[in-house]
Design a protein around this motif. Structure first.
Motif, PDB file in Angstrom:
ATOM      1  N   LYS A 183       0.840  -1.203   0.000  1.00 17.10           N
ATOM      2  CA  LYS A 183       0.000   0.000   0.000  1.00 17.10           C
ATOM      3  C   LYS A 183       0.877   1.256   0.000  1.00 17.10           C
ATOM      4  O   LYS A 183       1.914   1.289   0.670  1.00 17.10           O
ATOM      5  CB  LYS A 183      -0.827   0.049   1.283  1.00 17.10           C
ATOM      6  N   ALA A 184       0.400   2.274  -0.704  1.00 18.51           N
ATOM      7  CA  ALA A 184       0.976   3.613  -0.564  1.00 18.51           C
ATOM      8  C   ALA A 184      -0.047   4.428   0.224  1.00 18.51           C
ATOM      9  O   ALA A 184      -1.237   4.410  -0.104  1.00 18.51           O
ATOM     10  CB  ALA A 184       1.204   4.237  -1.930  1.00 18.51           C
ATOM     11  N   GLN A 209       4.523   4.148  -7.938  1.00 18.10           N
ATOM     12  CA  GLN A 209       4.393   3.187  -9.029  1.00 18.10           C
ATOM     13  C   GLN A 209       5.729   2.467  -9.256  1.00 18.10           C
ATOM     14  O   GLN A 209       5.790   1.249  -9.362  1.00 18.10           O
ATOM     15  CB  GLN A 209       3.984   3.940 -10.290  1.00 18.10           C
ATOM     16  N   TYR A 210       6.804   3.248  -9.253  1.00 21.72           N
ATOM     17  CA  TYR A 210       8.157   2.723  -9.428  1.00 21.72           C
ATOM     18  C   TYR A 210       8.519   1.769  -8.286  1.00 21.72           C
ATOM     19  O   TYR A 210       9.201   0.761  -8.482  1.00 21.72           O
ATOM     20  CB  TYR A 210       9.131   3.911  -9.485  1.00 21.72           C
ATOM     21  N   GLN A 211       8.024   2.079  -7.062  1.00 22.68           N
ATOM     22  CA  GLN A 211       8.319   1.255  -5.891  1.00 22.68           C
ATOM     23  C   GLN A 211       7.445   0.003  -5.817  1.00 22.68           C
ATOM     24  O   GLN A 211       7.642  -0.841  -4.960  1.00 22.68           O
ATOM     25  CB  GLN A 211       8.117   2.075  -4.599  1.00 22.68           C
ATOM     26  N   THR A 251       0.523  -1.248  -5.027  1.00 18.47           N
ATOM     27  CA  THR A 251      -0.626  -1.772  -5.777  1.00 18.47           C
ATOM     28  C   THR A 251      -1.946  -1.192  -5.277  1.00 18.47           C
ATOM     29  O   THR A 251      -2.987  -1.406  -5.877  1.00 18.47           O
ATOM     30  CB  THR A 251      -0.677  -3.307  -5.650  1.00 18.47           C
ATOM     31  N   GLU A 252      -1.895  -0.483  -4.149  1.00 12.72           N
ATOM     32  CA  GLU A 252      -3.115   0.074  -3.550  1.00 12.72           C
ATOM     33  C   GLU A 252      -2.785   1.468  -3.028  1.00 12.72           C
ATOM     34  O   GLU A 252      -1.684   1.664  -2.488  1.00 12.72           O
ATOM     35  CB  GLU A 252      -3.492  -0.786  -2.344  1.00 12.72           C
ATOM     36  N   ILE A 253      -3.742   2.416  -3.149  1.00 14.49           N
ATOM     37  CA  ILE A 253      -3.490   3.776  -2.652  1.00 14.49           C
ATOM     38  C   ILE A 253      -4.566   4.154  -1.637  1.00 14.49           C
ATOM     39  O   ILE A 253      -5.761   4.017  -1.902  1.00 14.49           O
ATOM     40  CB  ILE A 253      -3.480   4.810  -3.799  1.00 14.49           C
TER      41      ILE A 253
END
Ligand SMILES: [Fe+2]
Length: 250
Positions: free
Chosen positions: A2-3, A23-25, A28-30
């Motif tokens: 998660k971000a 996205q680079y890291q 998959t979920e925000i």
């Protein structure tokens, strides 16, 4: 993974830089903890970027827009920016359809979100929209304990615009003190994810966190802060101090 982001405050350059970084890291979920708007020059664009997020909460700036209750917590600069933001979102103006869609989204925002033993809020669990949790609250165990009692294990918050960690041992840690990585243990913990669009921790970079279920990683991200500052200065209704503070991260 998660971000978790908060306090974007209409800062499109910071928001885009953070979205690219996550996205680079491999996020998959925000999860967004609120305050998409207020202070910054691109409220509409920031709302539009958040409509598809997995979770989006209501911050005190969305609450002020929806209720017209700026309240005692809003200073003159914040009130001015809310008035200007409301004009940008005019549902009777040129962009009627787009703005009606944006109001519908703002009105749909939850005040808290629970996912198993994890709680997400803008402010604190006891006052999800308005209360601040400060580093110095470790000296006020009655406040911190009351808040911790409302948490099963972990709570993510924003609102102060300064990232940090509080534990049930009455310890406060900055991201620097944990080298930007914190392994969670079997103790109640509160994590402030910092601010994407108006950091106040003395570091002008945009902040957010990544969370994989057991570890929190604090991510400071460089962005084109001069571009955002220039946009703010070009809008007479926004106080020029709002540009200066972005350059200083205060
Ligand atoms: Fe905020």
């Amino acid at each position: 993974m998660k971000a978790i982001i908060s306090d974007i405050h209409g800062n499109l350059e910071a928001f885009q830089a953070v979205l690219k970084d996550m996205q680079y890291q491999g996020a998959t979920e925000i999860v967004c903890l609120g305050d998409l708007v207020g202070y910054g020059p691109n409220p509409k664009e920031c709302i539009d970027l958040a409509v598809d997020f997995d979770v989006a909460l209501r911050g005190n700036h969305e609450h002020a827009l929806l209720t017209e209750q700026e309240g005692a917590n809003f200073n003159v600069k914040a009130k001015g920016s809310i008035t200007w933001t409301r004009q940008q979102l005019n549902p009777l103006g040129e962009d009627r359809e787009g703005n009606l869609r944006r109001w519908e989204f703002l009105d749909s925002l939850e005040t808290t979100h629970r996912d198993g033993n994890i709680l997400y809020v803008h402010g604190t669990p006891r006052e999800p929209i308005t209360e601040y949790l400060y580093p110095r609250d470790i000296y006020r165990p009655e406040k911190l304990n009351e808040i911790l009692e409302m948490i099963d294990w972990l709570c993510f918050c924003g609102h102060t615009h300064s990232p940090g960690i509080w534990t049930e041992d009455m310890i406060y840690l900055t991201p620097q003190e944990v080298n930007y990585r914190y392994h969670l243990v079997n103790k109640k913990t509160i994590v402030n994810v910092g601010s994407v669009g108006q950091p106040r921790d003395g570091d002008p970079r945009a902040k957010y966190v990544l969370f994989d279920g057991s570890r929190v990683v604090f991510r400071p991200v460089e962005y084109r802060v001069q571009t955002t500052a220039r946009k703010i200065r070009s809008i007479p209704q926004l106080d020029p101090y709002l540009a200066e503070r972005l350059l200083q991260g205060r």
